[in-house]
Design an enzyme around this catalytic site. Structure first.
Site, mmCIF file in Angstrom:
data_model
loop_
_atom_site.group_PDB
_atom_site.id
_atom_site.type_symbol
_atom_site.label_atom_id
_atom_site.label_comp_id
_atom_site.label_asym_id
_atom_site.label_seq_id
_atom_site.Cartn_x
_atom_site.Cartn_y
_atom_site.Cartn_z
ATOM 1 N N LYS A 187 -0.678 9.296 -7.412
ATOM 2 C CA LYS A 187 0.250 9.695 -8.483
ATOM 3 C C LYS A 187 1.273 8.602 -8.774
ATOM 4 O O LYS A 187 1.546 8.290 -9.924
ATOM 5 C CB LYS A 187 1.030 10.968 -8.092
ATOM 6 C CG LYS A 187 0.183 12.167 -7.743
ATOM 7 C CD LYS A 187 1.054 13.398 -7.497
ATOM 8 C CE LYS A 187 1.959 13.306 -6.278
ATOM 9 N NZ LYS A 187 1.245 13.318 -4.977
ATOM 10 N N ARG A 214 6.759 21.092 -6.533
ATOM 11 C CA ARG A 214 5.869 21.225 -5.389
ATOM 12 C C ARG A 214 5.771 22.663 -4.912
ATOM 13 O O ARG A 214 5.055 22.927 -3.930
ATOM 14 C CB ARG A 214 6.401 20.367 -4.247
ATOM 15 C CG ARG A 214 5.553 19.127 -3.938
ATOM 16 C CD ARG A 214 6.300 18.398 -2.858
ATOM 17 N NE ARG A 214 5.595 17.447 -2.081
ATOM 18 C CZ ARG A 214 5.637 16.129 -2.281
ATOM 19 N NH1 ARG A 214 6.242 15.618 -3.330
ATOM 20 N NH2 ARG A 214 5.046 15.327 -1.433
ATOM 21 N N ARG A 233 0.982 17.539 5.981
ATOM 22 C CA ARG A 233 1.321 17.453 4.552
ATOM 23 C C ARG A 233 0.235 18.105 3.700
ATOM 24 O O ARG A 233 0.515 18.733 2.682
ATOM 25 C CB ARG A 233 1.541 15.989 4.149
ATOM 26 C CG ARG A 233 2.746 15.367 4.856
ATOM 27 C CD ARG A 233 2.825 13.888 4.619
ATOM 28 N NE ARG A 233 3.349 13.589 3.308
ATOM 29 C CZ ARG A 233 3.106 12.482 2.621
ATOM 30 N NH1 ARG A 233 2.316 11.559 3.122
ATOM 31 N NH2 ARG A 233 3.644 12.301 1.449
ATOM 32 N N ARG A 241 -4.622 2.514 5.108
ATOM 33 C CA ARG A 241 -3.270 1.988 4.895
ATOM 34 C C ARG A 241 -2.562 1.718 6.225
ATOM 35 O O ARG A 241 -1.888 0.709 6.376
ATOM 36 C CB ARG A 241 -2.468 2.993 4.062
ATOM 37 C CG ARG A 241 -1.224 2.419 3.456
ATOM 38 C CD ARG A 241 -0.779 3.201 2.259
ATOM 39 N NE ARG A 241 -0.577 4.603 2.565
ATOM 40 C CZ ARG A 241 -0.726 5.575 1.695
ATOM 41 N NH1 ARG A 241 -1.086 5.322 0.458
ATOM 42 N NH2 ARG A 241 -0.499 6.819 2.033
ATOM 43 N N ARG A 271 5.853 3.985 6.157
ATOM 44 C CA ARG A 271 6.692 5.164 5.984
ATOM 45 C C ARG A 271 6.565 6.040 7.228
ATOM 46 O O ARG A 271 5.490 6.148 7.803
ATOM 47 C CB ARG A 271 6.192 5.962 4.764
ATOM 48 C CG ARG A 271 6.935 5.645 3.490
ATOM 49 C CD ARG A 271 6.290 6.273 2.300
ATOM 50 N NE ARG A 271 6.165 7.739 2.382
ATOM 51 C CZ ARG A 271 5.701 8.483 1.387
ATOM 52 N NH1 ARG A 271 5.337 7.923 0.250
ATOM 53 N NH2 ARG A 271 5.605 9.789 1.509
#
Ligand code: AMP
Length: 191
Positions: free
Chosen positions: A13, A88, A148, A127, A137
């Site tokens: 996104k 969300r 998540r 990643r 992060r």
């Protein structure tokens, strides 16, 4: 033009929002980025949000609704904006509707970037392998991704029928190349 880019974590996104932002003269509004900025600045809100974000859970609705409501009143949002990571929850979607109506503005597009869970996990693994720990992060790891995604399916996915019921929901296949996804989004925006 006001656009919601909707989708699970690591769906792309943010990447797509940055491309559309430049092409359409809009502003990308990422509640995740705003919350991380509050954490980095050590504000009271940041202090409250940090452990929640690190665990992969959602920050409370009132906090993020307040952030967005204040932000869209700023001058750079006059031409429109792209919401990335907000709403969300259904409560956030309802609050967004109410605040846009109150401000005399209107939502133009809701675009879901759809990616299968297995693909999201492999994106995070790739990643993590490519990023030194000091640059990662705090919530970017396979363990937190699991949480998540659970949160996404339980609390965020119910926002899809909310917009579908209003006839606003469009879906793009987020498992294509970045360029292909951009092309599909462009076509939806100009339709
Ligand atoms: P993101 O950068 O969008 O993946 O967001 C990172 C984290 O910030 C999320 O896992 C949540 O803890 C928090 N967050 C971001 N946006 C929201 C939102 N709209 N509602 C609740 N929590 C949020």
């Amino acid at each position: 033009m006001i656009i919601i880019l909707f989708g699970p974590p690591a769906a792309g996104k943010g990447t797509q929002a940055k491309i559309i932002e430049e092409e359409h003269g809009l502003v990308q509004l990422s509640t995740g980025d705003m919350l991380r900025a509050a954490v980095a600045a050590g504000t009271e809100m940041g202090l409250r949000a940090k452990s929640i974000m690190d665990s992969g859970a959602l920050v409370d609705d009132a906090t993020v609704i307040g952030i967005i409501s204040d932000r869209i009143d700023e001058a750079d949002c006059a031409n429109g904006f792209i919401l990335d990571g907000f709403p969300r929850t259904v409560a956030q979607a309802e609050a967004l509707d109410a605040m846009l109506e109150e401000k005399g503005r209107k939502l133009d597009h809701v675009i879901e970037v759809r990616v299968a869970d297995e693909v999201l996990y492999s994106r995070v693994e790739t990643r993590v392998a490519a990023t030194p720990e000091s640059e990662r992060r705090a919530d970017d790891n396979v363990e937190t991704m699991k949480k998540r995604l659970e949160v996404y399916h339980a609390q965020t996915a119910p926002v899809l029928p909310y917009y579908d019921g209003k006839g606003m929901l469009k879906t793009v296949d987020g498992m294509q190349t970045i360029e292909e996804v951009t092309t599909e989004i462009r076509a939806l925006l100009s339709a």
